[in-house]
Enzyme design. Structure first.
Site, PDB file in Angstrom:
ATOM      1  N   GLU A  38      77.949  32.293  86.618  1.00  0.00           N
ATOM      2  CA  GLU A  38      76.775  33.073  86.988  1.00  0.00           C
ATOM      3  C   GLU A  38      76.439  34.132  85.944  1.00  0.00           C
ATOM      4  OE1 GLU A  38      74.737  36.420  89.013  1.00  0.00           O
ATOM      5  OE2 GLU A  38      76.783  36.387  88.239  1.00  0.00           O
ATOM      6  N   TRP A  39      77.283  34.218  84.868  1.00  0.00           N
ATOM      7  CA  TRP A  39      77.068  35.102  83.713  1.00  0.00           C
ATOM      8  C   TRP A  39      77.270  36.582  84.033  1.00  0.00           C
ATOM      9  CZ3 TRP A  39      71.469  32.964  83.206  1.00  0.00           C
ATOM     10  CH2 TRP A  39      71.505  31.571  83.096  1.00  0.00           C
ATOM     11  N   GLY A  40      77.724  36.895  85.237  1.00  0.00           N
ATOM     12  CA  GLY A  40      77.920  38.291  85.599  1.00  0.00           C
ATOM     13  C   GLY A  40      76.650  39.030  85.946  1.00  0.00           C
TER      14      GLY A  40
ATOM     15  N   ASN B 257      74.840  39.175  88.620  1.00  0.00           N
ATOM     16  CA  ASN B 257      74.802  39.779  89.953  1.00  0.00           C
ATOM     17  C   ASN B 257      76.171  40.277  90.409  1.00  0.00           C
ATOM     18  OD1 ASN B 257      71.896  39.160  91.085  1.00  0.00           O
ATOM     19  ND2 ASN B 257      72.546  37.300  90.014  1.00  0.00           N
TER      20      ASN B 257
ATOM     21  N   ASP C  85      77.111  33.782  77.492  1.00  0.00           N
ATOM     22  CA  ASP C  85      77.920  32.792  76.778  1.00  0.00           C
ATOM     23  C   ASP C  85      78.642  33.374  75.569  1.00  0.00           C
ATOM     24  OD1 ASP C  85      76.922  30.969  78.561  1.00  0.00           O
ATOM     25  OD2 ASP C  85      75.507  30.054  77.166  1.00  0.00           O
TER      26      ASP C  85
ATOM     27  N   ASP D  19      76.531  26.414  87.239  1.00  0.00           N
ATOM     28  CA  ASP D  19      75.785  27.290  86.341  1.00  0.00           C
ATOM     29  C   ASP D  19      74.661  28.043  87.064  1.00  0.00           C
ATOM     30  OD1 ASP D  19      75.303  28.442  83.844  1.00  0.00           O
ATOM     31  OD2 ASP D  19      75.317  26.526  82.791  1.00  0.00           O
TER      32      ASP D  19
END
Length: 400
Positions: free
Chosen positions: A182-184, A186, A204, A149
Site C-alpha cells: 500500500e506504499w505507506g 494510509n 518503491d 498492490d
C-alpha cells in the site's frame, strides 16, 4: 448469567471481526524472491521454473528463501466471460496450477500478485469487486503468498479494501501470507496487523544507495532514504506482522559494499527479505551476501524486534537490534570516505523499552562475532576498533 452469556457472545464477535488473517504465519520475516525488480512484466513459466531451480541449487532455499512470487503481468488483459482471472496463455501455456505445482515440487512456496484497484499498476485486471472470486481462484491453484498492490484506487478506502481481501482469503480456506503493498500512504502500520502479515512502509525502492532517481513521474527511493523513512515504526512490527521497506536490490547494480550495507540494514530492521535479482546470473559475491548465515540470523531472530539508530556522527551511524539471545550492532558508513570505529563498550550501556533489553558492559561481558568477516572479534572488555569503508557496514553479533 444472561448478561455474562451476552458478554461472551459480544467478545467472540469482536475477536472474529478483527481476526481476519490466517494466524501462525510469518512468525519471522518472510524470505523469498519476486520477479518485478529485474523482469517487470517480462515473465513466463520458463523463468519461474529456472528461478525455482536456482533457489534450490544456489543454496538460497537452504538459507530460508522459500517464497517464489510472480509480480504484475502474469494474467491476461481481460477476465473471462465468468469474470475469472486468466493466466496469460502465451506466457503460461500450461496454466498457473502447473506452475505452482512445479514450485511446490522443489520444496518452495508460490506467490502471486494483484491489486486493490480496478487495474494493476501495469494495466492488467485488478481485484476491486472480485475479491472473493479471486481468492477462490488463488486457493484452487495453491498459492501461499499474495502481494496486493495499490494502483488505480481512486475513491477507495485502503483499510476497507485490504480488510475485504483479507476476509476473502480467509473464507477461501487456504492459509496465505497477505502482503499489503500500500506504499505507506494510509499508515497501514496503525491498522493492518489483524489484516495482513506485512505492509509496505514507503514508495518503491530503486538500486541506488543514497540518491533518488526520477523517471517519468515514478519517484522511487534509494535504500538509505527508505532506512530514514522507518523512523518511529518499530513499535508496530513483530512476529506475524512486519513493516516492509520493499524488496531487495542486492545484485542489481550497486557496489558490493552498498549491497552489503543494504542487506545488513534490512536485517537490522527485521524486514522481509525478498530478493529481486536474476538468480540465473547471480555472482558469487551476490550469493554470499544474500545467504550470509550471520546476517540472516539477525533478520530471522525469533524475538522479532526491529533495530534502532543508537548514535550518529560524521555520517557514521550505529544501529542496535535486540535479539532473543544477545544483540546485533551495525556500524553504517553513509559517507564517501572510510571511517574509523572506536567503540568502547563500557561507555555505551544499551537499553530498549520495546524489548526490555538492558545491558551494562561494565558488569556484563559479551563475546563479539564479526558477521561479514565471519570471525570472532574478541569481547566487550576491550574497545572495538576497525575501519568501515565508504557506503559499507561492519556488522557484529554480541552473545554470551
Amino acid at each position: 448469567m444472561k448478561k455474562v452469556f451476552l458478554f461472551v457472545i459480544a467478545a467472540s464477535l469482536t475477536v472474529g471481526a478483527f481476526a481476519q488473517k490466517f494466524d501462525g504465519l510469518a512468525l519471522t520475516p518472510p524470505m523469498g524472491w519476486n520477479s518485478w525488480n529485474t523482469f517487470a512484466v517480462h515473465i513466463d513459466e520458463k523463468l519461474v521454473m529456472a528461478t525455482a531451480d536456482q533457489l534450490v541449487s544456489s543454496g538460497m532455499k537452504d538459507a530460508g528463501y522459500i517464497y517464489l512470487v510472480l509480480d504484475d503481468a502474469w494474467m491476461a488483459k481481460e477476465r473471462d466471460a465468468n469474470g475469472n482471472l486468466v493466466p496469460d496463455p502465451i506466457k503460461f501455456p500450461h496454466g498457473m496450477k502447473a506452475v505452482a505445482d512445479y514450485v511446490h515440487s522443489k520444496g518452495l512456496k508460490f506467490g502471486l500478485y494483484n491489486c486493490a484497484g480496478t487495474k494493476t499498476c501495469a494495466g492488467y485486471p485488478g481485484t476491486r469487486g472480485y475479491e472473493y472470486q479471486d481468492a477462490r481462484f488463488y486457493a484452487s491453484i495453491g498459492i501461499d503468498y499474495l502481494k496486493f498492490d495499490w494502483c488505480n484506487t481512486e475513491g477507495i478506502n485502503a483499510k476497507e479494501a485490504y480488510t475485504t481481501m483479507s476476509k476473502a482469503i480467509k473464507t477461501a480456506g487456504r492459509p496465505v501470507i497477505f502482503s499489503l503493498c500500500e506504499w505507506g500512504s494510509n499508515k497501514p502500520w496503525e491498522w493492518a496487523a489483524p489484516v495482513g502479515h506485512l505492509w509496505r512502509t514507503t514508495t518503491d525502492i530503486t538500486a541506488r544507495f543514497d540518491n533518488v532517481t526520477h523517471n517519468k513521474g515514478w519517484n522511487p527511493f534509494s535504500t538509505m532514504h527508505i532506512v530514514d523513512e522507518q523512523k518511529d515504526l518499530r513499535k508496530y512490527a513483530g512476529p506475524g506482522h512486519w513493516n516492509d521497506p520493499d524488496m531487495l536490490e542486492v545484485g542489481n547494480g550497486m557496489t558490493q559494499g552498498e549491497d552489503r550495507a543494504h542487506f545488513s540494514m534490512w536485517c537490522m530492521l527485521a524486514a522481509p527479505l525478498i530478493a529481486g535479482n536474476d538468480l540465473r546470473k547471480m555472482t558469487p559475491q551476490t550469493q554470499a551476501i544474500l545467504t550470509n548465515k550471520g546476517a540472516v540470523s539477525v533478520d530471522q531472530d525469533s524475538l522479532g524486534i526491529e533495530g534502532y539508530k543508537y548514535a550518529e556522527k560524521d555520517s557514521l551511524e550505529t544501529w542496535v537490534k535486540p535479539l532473543k539471545k544477545g544483540v546485533a550492532i551495525c556500524f553504517l558508513n553513509r559517507s564517501s570516505k572510510a571511517q574509523p570505529i572506536d567503540f568502547n563498550w563500557k561507555d555505551h550501556p544499551l537499553t530498549d523499552d520495546l524489548s526490555k533489553m538492558s545491558i551494562d558492559f561494565t558488569t556484563s561481558t559479551y563475546k563479539v562475532f564479526d558477521i561479514w568477516n565471519n570471525k570472532e572479534a574478541g569481547n566487550t572488555k576491550k574497545a572495538f576498533t576497525q575501519t568501515v569503508q565508504p557506503h559499507d557496514v561492519v556488522m557484529l553479533k554480541l552473545y554470551q
